[in-house]
Scaffold this motif. Structure first.
Motif, PDB file in Angstrom:
ATOM      1  N   ASP A  31       0.306   6.818  41.668  1.00  0.00           N
ATOM      2  CA  ASP A  31       0.536   5.332  41.122  1.00  0.00           C
ATOM      3  C   ASP A  31       1.159   5.119  40.062  1.00  0.00           C
ATOM      4  O   ASP A  31       1.679   6.203  39.051  1.00  0.00           O
ATOM      5  CB  ASP A  31      -0.838   4.870  40.924  1.00  0.00           C
ATOM      6  CG  ASP A  31      -1.740   5.589  39.851  1.00  0.00           C
ATOM      7  OD1 ASP A  31      -0.922   5.978  38.860  1.00  0.00           O
ATOM      8  OD2 ASP A  31      -2.932   5.575  40.025  1.00  0.00           O
ATOM      9  N   TYR A 184       6.619   3.999  41.837  1.00  0.00           N
ATOM     10  CA  TYR A 184       5.357   3.003  41.801  1.00  0.00           C
ATOM     11  C   TYR A 184       5.760   2.035  40.778  1.00  0.00           C
ATOM     12  O   TYR A 184       6.052   2.155  39.577  1.00  0.00           O
ATOM     13  CB  TYR A 184       4.123   4.113  41.372  1.00  0.00           C
ATOM     14  CG  TYR A 184       3.921   5.229  42.365  1.00  0.00           C
ATOM     15  CD1 TYR A 184       3.275   4.970  43.647  1.00  0.00           C
ATOM     16  CD2 TYR A 184       4.483   6.404  42.155  1.00  0.00           C
ATOM     17  CE1 TYR A 184       3.204   5.892  44.451  1.00  0.00           C
ATOM     18  CE2 TYR A 184       4.135   7.582  42.786  1.00  0.00           C
ATOM     19  CZ  TYR A 184       3.506   7.306  44.160  1.00  0.00           C
ATOM     20  OH  TYR A 184       3.265   7.952  45.024  1.00  0.00           O
ATOM     21  N   ASP A 186       3.973  -1.272  38.524  1.00  0.00           N
ATOM     22  CA  ASP A 186       2.735  -2.105  38.332  1.00  0.00           C
ATOM     23  C   ASP A 186       2.787  -3.258  37.450  1.00  0.00           C
ATOM     24  O   ASP A 186       3.422  -2.823  36.500  1.00  0.00           O
ATOM     25  CB  ASP A 186       1.407  -1.233  37.694  1.00  0.00           C
ATOM     26  CG  ASP A 186       0.080  -1.860  37.494  1.00  0.00           C
ATOM     27  OD1 ASP A 186       0.054  -2.998  37.479  1.00  0.00           O
ATOM     28  OD2 ASP A 186      -0.921  -1.107  37.568  1.00  0.00           O
TER      29      ASP A 186
END
Length: 192
Positions: A31, A184, A186
């Motif tokens: 992640d 990844y 976010d």
């Protein structure tokens, strides 16, 4: 679809390090925010140009009788990351640039500072796993390379007008699923 200014990011490194290096086969992050394992070492400061990602696709056009293009086939694909490491006295940087077995580091004593001995050889540089950490405010981008190899090291200039830097290119190799790197992202915006 509307334009959203908060979806626009710039690329700054994390304060703890923008590029980490570990052994191939290390447990990789899955992640954008979980800390990489202890097997990864930070390569310190990176030059102000940051990291450049290059995807190169070569194709051939298949033509029919009469000259019309009827198909385009991909013949090659490569993925590289280019950056300049500027911590000359960082043992992990020296190992990445010159090869792990070509660098010997001796801890500081009461009579000398930390000593590095670097052998410069023609030996091929080894493969390693890399993690590239990027942030912009609360947003994060992490690029995970399971198998990369430094295939180019630029000229090293010793001058009083600039820092000593190691411009390197990391070639990415596919894993068993054909994946050369994983990104990844976010946005850092939590739901209520």
């Amino acid at each position: 679809m509307v334009n959203t200014a908060s979806n626009v990011l710039s690329g700054k490194p994390l304060a703890t390090g923008g590029i980490l290096r570990g052994a191939v086969g290390s447990t990789l992050p899955t992640d954008a925010t979980t800390a990489p394992g202890a097997s990864f070492n930070a390569l310190g400061y990176v030059g102000e140009d940051g990291v450049t990602e290059t995807q190169d696709r070569s194709t051939d056009k298949i033509k029919a009788w009469g000259g019309d293009t009827v198909k385009v086939v991909q013949t090659e694909h490569s993925l590289t990351y280019k950056f300049t490491l500027i911590e000359t006295l960082n043992a992990e940087v020296l190992k990445a640039v010159h090869g792990d077995t070509n660098v010997t580091t001796t801890a500081a004593t009461s009579t000398s500072g930390t000593l590095h001995s670097v052998l410069i050889t023609s030996a091929e540089l080894g493969h390693a796993a890399y993690v590239i950490e990027v942030k912009d405010g609360d947003a994060r981008v992490r690029i995970v390379i399971s198998d990369g190899q430094i295939t180019e090291v630029g000229d090293i200039t010793y001058s009083d007008g600039d820092v000593i830097g190691y411009e390197v290119t990391v070639e990415c190799f596919p894993d068993e699923n054909g994946v050369k790197a994983t990104k990844y992202l976010d946005d850092g915006k939590f739901s209520a």
